[in-house]
Motif scaffolding. Sequence first.
Motif, PDB file in Angstrom:
ATOM      1  N   ILE A  74      -4.031  -0.195  -0.394  1.00 22.28           N
ATOM      2  CA  ILE A  74      -4.653  -0.613   0.865  1.00 22.28           C
ATOM      3  C   ILE A  74      -6.136  -0.890   0.670  1.00 22.28           C
ATOM      4  O   ILE A  74      -6.697  -1.814   1.255  1.00 22.28           O
ATOM      5  N   ASN A  75      -6.780  -0.097  -0.171  1.00 23.52           N
ATOM      6  CA  ASN A  75      -8.216  -0.253  -0.391  1.00 23.52           C
ATOM      7  C   ASN A  75      -8.482  -0.409  -1.889  1.00 23.52           C
ATOM      8  O   ASN A  75      -8.949   0.516  -2.550  1.00 23.52           O
ATOM      9  N   THR A  86      -5.599   3.061   6.177  1.00 27.31           N
ATOM     10  CA  THR A  86      -5.136   4.080   5.236  1.00 27.31           C
ATOM     11  C   THR A  86      -4.772   5.366   5.962  1.00 27.31           C
ATOM     12  O   THR A  86      -3.721   5.974   5.715  1.00 27.31           O
ATOM     13  N   SER A 139      -6.668  -8.522   6.832  1.00 21.60           N
ATOM     14  CA  SER A 139      -7.232  -8.290   5.504  1.00 21.60           C
ATOM     15  C   SER A 139      -7.809  -9.543   4.880  1.00 21.60           C
ATOM     16  O   SER A 139      -8.414  -9.479   3.815  1.00 21.60           O
ATOM     17  N   ARG A 143     -11.006  -0.849   5.469  1.00 19.03           N
ATOM     18  CA  ARG A 143      -9.719  -0.476   4.894  1.00 19.03           C
ATOM     19  C   ARG A 143      -9.363   0.997   5.112  1.00 19.03           C
ATOM     20  O   ARG A 143      -8.215   1.386   4.944  1.00 19.03           O
TER      21      ARG A 143
END
Length: 356
Positions: A75-76, A91, A245, A87
């Motif tokens: 995710i990050n 999470t 994103s 991000r």
Amino acid sequence: VILAGFTLAFNSGYINGCCLSGVLQIKRTGVSTAAITGAYTNAGLAIANANYAAFHANARMILSFMGGAALSGFINPRPVPNRITPRYGPTFLVGSALLILASILATTQPDGRAFLYVAAMANGLQNAVSSAFTANLIRSSHMSGISSDIGMIFGQMLGGNLQNLWRFVVLSGLASSFLIGGIVSYGAVTRFKSTALSFSAVLFLFIAVAEISFTAYQEHVSFIAVSEISFTAYQEHVSLFKAASGQWEWGNNDDGPPTMRYLKQLFRRHNVDGSGYVNEDEFREILIEAGVTNITEIGLRAVFRSISAGGKQGVSMQALIGLVACDGEEECMIVFDDDDDDDDDSFFEFFARALI
């Protein structure tokens, strides 16, 4: 930041206490889900004793913890030390969902170990978040290293070196928070049983909402921008995460995603004046030739202004490369660089306008 570290350490100790107490299992055999050092040793002993069932159980615990950390990294993928980025909110949302699932599994399958694996994933995810944010200085779910550092610094202090006194205080606070989490967990799990894990899910959800709200305030993102993201996801048939994103599809390149070398060639070809910068029209041609789809004129201008300091000079090759992420084979995908310091166009507003 320190308070957040204490909170995460408390939460990890709380989750670990709920699982280690044995209250949630019919067989009353508690299992640690915060530190997997013991799981490695138990796995080794199980192999030596040819107890493959025990080996598989410990291996699954190890892989679950690592899987949670992997989710955080996915995710990050490009964390910035000591900086809250957009991000982190998603999470913690994933972490909250994992803990809700663990609570459900503990209720429906009290004779199984599935909820332990899911709880270990949540702890692994949380530990990875704290590690990424502090550049591996703080790990909220693992007390072995913290305890070692506390002892080392205490010895240094006895020897007259007080240089790390503040770090000693912080590490002691983390260890104490983890301990208090374990104390609180026993009262919660004996009274509320599997529902006790949902309290940690609520904490994760609160942290996620707080992080998203902080990002919205910091980046001047309105609820209209969030609505635009939702509309973009619906209109383009993509997930909310993908819409937020900043990922675009390569659609016009018959040979698949372009390589880094090809992108550099495109830049040099369109940088006709040799200035090292391309203007908006040249930037548009580079993206089109590279195969970027689903971008409008409004979106193009937003992107151009975001990475060219307001469009005063143009886009450099370095700024263009900053928009792409390439795999091991150098196949590239455009991704918005949320490390940009330009506050004129927020990360969310940029992408919402780029696709609508």
